[in-house]
Design a protein around this motif. Structure first.
Motif, PDB file in Angstrom:
ATOM      1  N   TRP A   1      -9.673   3.042   0.252  1.00 39.55           N
ATOM      2  CA  TRP A   1     -10.296   3.419  -1.016  1.00 39.55           C
ATOM      3  C   TRP A   1     -10.823   2.182  -1.724  1.00 39.55           C
ATOM      4  O   TRP A   1     -10.260   1.090  -1.592  1.00 39.55           O
ATOM      5  CB  TRP A   1      -9.293   4.137  -1.917  1.00 39.55           C
ATOM      6  CG  TRP A   1      -8.866   5.449  -1.354  1.00 39.55           C
ATOM      7  CD1 TRP A   1      -7.771   5.694  -0.579  1.00 39.55           C
ATOM      8  CD2 TRP A   1      -9.547   6.699  -1.486  1.00 39.55           C
ATOM      9  NE1 TRP A   1      -7.730   7.023  -0.229  1.00 39.55           N
ATOM     10  CE2 TRP A   1      -8.812   7.664  -0.773  1.00 39.55           C
ATOM     11  CE3 TRP A   1     -10.712   7.099  -2.146  1.00 39.55           C
ATOM     12  CZ2 TRP A   1      -9.198   8.996  -0.697  1.00 39.55           C
ATOM     13  CZ3 TRP A   1     -11.098   8.423  -2.078  1.00 39.55           C
ATOM     14  CH2 TRP A   1     -10.335   9.360  -1.356  1.00 39.55           C
TER      15      TRP A   1
ATOM     16  N   TRP B   1      -6.693  -5.125  -3.122  1.00 38.79           N
ATOM     17  CA  TRP B   1      -6.126  -5.552  -1.847  1.00 38.79           C
ATOM     18  C   TRP B   1      -7.245  -6.180  -1.029  1.00 38.79           C
ATOM     19  O   TRP B   1      -8.171  -5.511  -0.622  1.00 38.79           O
ATOM     20  CB  TRP B   1      -5.509  -4.332  -1.157  1.00 38.79           C
ATOM     21  CG  TRP B   1      -5.349  -4.409   0.319  1.00 38.79           C
ATOM     22  CD1 TRP B   1      -4.844  -5.439   1.050  1.00 38.79           C
ATOM     23  CD2 TRP B   1      -5.685  -3.385   1.266  1.00 38.79           C
ATOM     24  NE1 TRP B   1      -4.845  -5.125   2.380  1.00 38.79           N
ATOM     25  CE2 TRP B   1      -5.359  -3.861   2.532  1.00 38.79           C
ATOM     26  CE3 TRP B   1      -6.226  -2.102   1.140  1.00 38.79           C
ATOM     27  CZ2 TRP B   1      -5.558  -3.112   3.693  1.00 38.79           C
ATOM     28  CZ3 TRP B   1      -6.425  -1.359   2.290  1.00 38.79           C
ATOM     29  CH2 TRP B   1      -6.090  -1.873   3.541  1.00 38.79           C
TER      30      TRP B   1
ATOM     31  N   HIS C   1      -2.498  -1.923  10.271  1.00 34.83           N
ATOM     32  CA  HIS C   1      -1.199  -2.541   9.986  1.00 34.83           C
ATOM     33  C   HIS C   1      -0.176  -2.280  11.089  1.00 34.83           C
ATOM     34  O   HIS C   1       0.889  -2.885  11.095  1.00 34.83           O
ATOM     35  CB  HIS C   1      -0.664  -2.068   8.627  1.00 34.83           C
ATOM     36  CG  HIS C   1      -0.184  -0.663   8.627  1.00 34.83           C
ATOM     37  ND1 HIS C   1      -1.028   0.414   8.505  1.00 34.83           N
ATOM     38  CD2 HIS C   1       1.065  -0.163   8.760  1.00 34.83           C
ATOM     39  CE1 HIS C   1      -0.313   1.520   8.546  1.00 34.83           C
ATOM     40  NE2 HIS C   1       0.959   1.207   8.702  1.00 34.83           N
TER      41      HIS C   1
ATOM     42  N   TRP D   1      -8.961  -0.970  -2.891  1.00 33.10           N
ATOM     43  CA  TRP D   1      -8.011  -0.606  -3.935  1.00 33.10           C
ATOM     44  C   TRP D   1      -6.819   0.042  -3.260  1.00 33.10           C
ATOM     45  O   TRP D   1      -6.942   1.049  -2.578  1.00 33.10           O
ATOM     46  CB  TRP D   1      -8.632   0.344  -4.947  1.00 33.10           C
ATOM     47  CG  TRP D   1      -7.630   0.794  -5.971  1.00 33.10           C
ATOM     48  CD1 TRP D   1      -7.010   2.008  -6.045  1.00 33.10           C
ATOM     49  CD2 TRP D   1      -7.105   0.020  -7.042  1.00 33.10           C
ATOM     50  NE1 TRP D   1      -6.145   2.037  -7.101  1.00 33.10           N
ATOM     51  CE2 TRP D   1      -6.181   0.818  -7.734  1.00 33.10           C
ATOM     52  CE3 TRP D   1      -7.327  -1.287  -7.487  1.00 33.10           C
ATOM     53  CZ2 TRP D   1      -5.484   0.362  -8.843  1.00 33.10           C
ATOM     54  CZ3 TRP D   1      -6.628  -1.729  -8.598  1.00 33.10           C
ATOM     55  CH2 TRP D   1      -5.721  -0.915  -9.265  1.00 33.10           C
ATOM     56  N   SER D   2      -5.652  -0.552  -3.409  1.00 28.91           N
ATOM     57  CA  SER D   2      -4.422   0.008  -2.858  1.00 28.91           C
ATOM     58  C   SER D   2      -3.858   1.025  -3.841  1.00 28.91           C
ATOM     59  O   SER D   2      -3.402   0.657  -4.926  1.00 28.91           O
ATOM     60  CB  SER D   2      -3.392  -1.096  -2.599  1.00 28.91           C
ATOM     61  OG  SER D   2      -2.147  -0.520  -2.246  1.00 28.91           O
ATOM     62  N   ARG D   3      -3.908   2.290  -3.447  1.00 25.29           N
ATOM     63  CA  ARG D   3      -3.359   3.338  -4.319  1.00 25.29           C
ATOM     64  C   ARG D   3      -1.847   3.220  -4.415  1.00 25.29           C
ATOM     65  O   ARG D   3      -1.271   3.454  -5.474  1.00 25.29           O
ATOM     66  CB  ARG D   3      -3.751   4.719  -3.795  1.00 25.29           C
ATOM     67  CG  ARG D   3      -5.247   4.973  -3.873  1.00 25.29           C
ATOM     68  CD  ARG D   3      -5.635   6.334  -3.358  1.00 25.29           C
ATOM     69  NE  ARG D   3      -5.125   6.561  -2.017  1.00 25.29           N
ATOM     70  CZ  ARG D   3      -5.012   7.738  -1.439  1.00 25.29           C
ATOM     71  NH1 ARG D   3      -5.367   8.832  -2.069  1.00 25.29           N
ATOM     72  NH2 ARG D   3      -4.545   7.845  -0.211  1.00 25.29           N
ATOM     73  N   SER D   4      -1.186   2.867  -3.317  1.00 22.71           N
ATOM     74  CA  SER D   4       0.278   2.785  -3.333  1.00 22.71           C
ATOM     75  C   SER D   4       0.780   1.607  -4.179  1.00 22.71           C
ATOM     76  O   SER D   4       1.802   1.713  -4.840  1.00 22.71           O
ATOM     77  CB  SER D   4       0.828   2.672  -1.908  1.00 22.71           C
ATOM     78  OG  SER D   4       0.353   1.502  -1.277  1.00 22.71           O
ATOM     79  N   ARG D   5       0.041   0.507  -4.183  1.00 28.64           N
ATOM     80  CA  ARG D   5       0.440  -0.670  -4.958  1.00 28.64           C
ATOM     81  C   ARG D   5      -0.213  -0.709  -6.334  1.00 28.64           C
ATOM     82  O   ARG D   5       0.199  -1.501  -7.182  1.00 28.64           O
ATOM     83  CB  ARG D   5       0.106  -1.949  -4.192  1.00 28.64           C
ATOM     84  CG  ARG D   5       0.965  -2.142  -2.956  1.00 28.64           C
ATOM     85  CD  ARG D   5       0.564  -3.387  -2.215  1.00 28.64           C
ATOM     86  NE  ARG D   5      -0.197  -2.957  -1.031  1.00 28.64           N
ATOM     87  CZ  ARG D   5      -0.948  -3.729  -0.288  1.00 28.64           C
ATOM     88  NH1 ARG D   5      -1.079  -4.997  -0.579  1.00 28.64           N
ATOM     89  NH2 ARG D   5      -1.577  -3.253   0.751  1.00 28.64           N
ATOM     90  N   GLY D   6      -1.275   0.089  -6.507  1.00 30.02           N
ATOM     91  CA  GLY D   6      -1.979   0.116  -7.782  1.00 30.02           C
ATOM     92  C   GLY D   6      -2.676  -1.193  -8.104  1.00 30.02           C
ATOM     93  O   GLY D   6      -2.715  -1.607  -9.266  1.00 30.02           O
TER      94      GLY D   6
ATOM     95  N   GLU E   1     -10.444   9.843 -10.175  1.00 33.40           N
ATOM     96  CA  GLU E   1      -9.595   8.652 -10.305  1.00 33.40           C
ATOM     97  C   GLU E   1     -10.412   7.364 -10.286  1.00 33.40           C
ATOM     98  O   GLU E   1      -9.856   6.276 -10.344  1.00 33.40           O
ATOM     99  CB  GLU E   1      -8.555   8.609  -9.169  1.00 33.40           C
ATOM    100  CG  GLU E   1      -7.564   9.749  -9.165  1.00 33.40           C
ATOM    101  CD  GLU E   1      -8.124  11.025  -8.536  1.00 33.40           C
ATOM    102  OE1 GLU E   1      -9.117  10.956  -7.764  1.00 33.40           O
ATOM    103  OE2 GLU E   1      -7.580  12.105  -8.820  1.00 33.40           O
TER     104      GLU E   1
END
Length: 138
Positions: free
Chosen positions: A42, A68, A105, A60-65, A22
């Motif tokens: 990540w 970050w 968080h 890199w936020s995988r959930s937000r794509g 990825e």
């Protein structure tokens, strides 16, 4: 962070890393003074390059794509003191100065606040600041 501009501007150093399919690499944030592990996130090529250029952690936020910047909402930035690559070239270690003393968080110092006790995960580190106070309630 001790880094010459030649190291950042020359993209060859990014090619040494063994990225996942990825295009990501795990990054561990460690307190530069105490050695405490604060979190794992990540990074992609752009976030790692920006981290090196700006001297602050960008993940890199995988959930937000999307990119970050650590602390963009909470104010708890991570100032980079050193960037290291492991022997297998597939994990990044960021030695950081954690602003505000909170990396998680959940309002804790570290994301690794649970310990396995008698077959159960137990919270062993306190909440420093209520997350609703940091991020606002939804």
């Amino acid at each position: 962070m001790q880094n010459s501009s030649d190291n950042v501007e020359n993209p060859d150093w990014l090619e040494t890393i063994r990225w996942t399919e990825e295009g990501l690499v795990p990054a561990i944030a460690q307190d530069a003074e105490t050695g405490e592990i604060l979190m794992m996130a990540w990074m992609n090529r752009e976030s790692l390059r920006l981290t090196a250029e700006e001297g602050q952690a960008v993940y890199w936020s995988r959930s937000r794509g999307k990119l970050w910047r650590k602390g963009e909402t909470s104010g708890h930035q991570q100032v980079i003191r050193d960037i290291r690559l492991d022997c297998d070239e597939d994990v990044i270690l960021l030695k950081v100065e954690q602003k505000g003393g909170i990396a998680c968080h959940t309002g804790r110092r570290s994301c690794f606040y649970r310990s396995l006790k008698d077959g159960q995960w137990a919270s062993v580190d306190p909440v420093i600041k209520d997350p609703d106070t940091i991020y606002g309630s939804n």
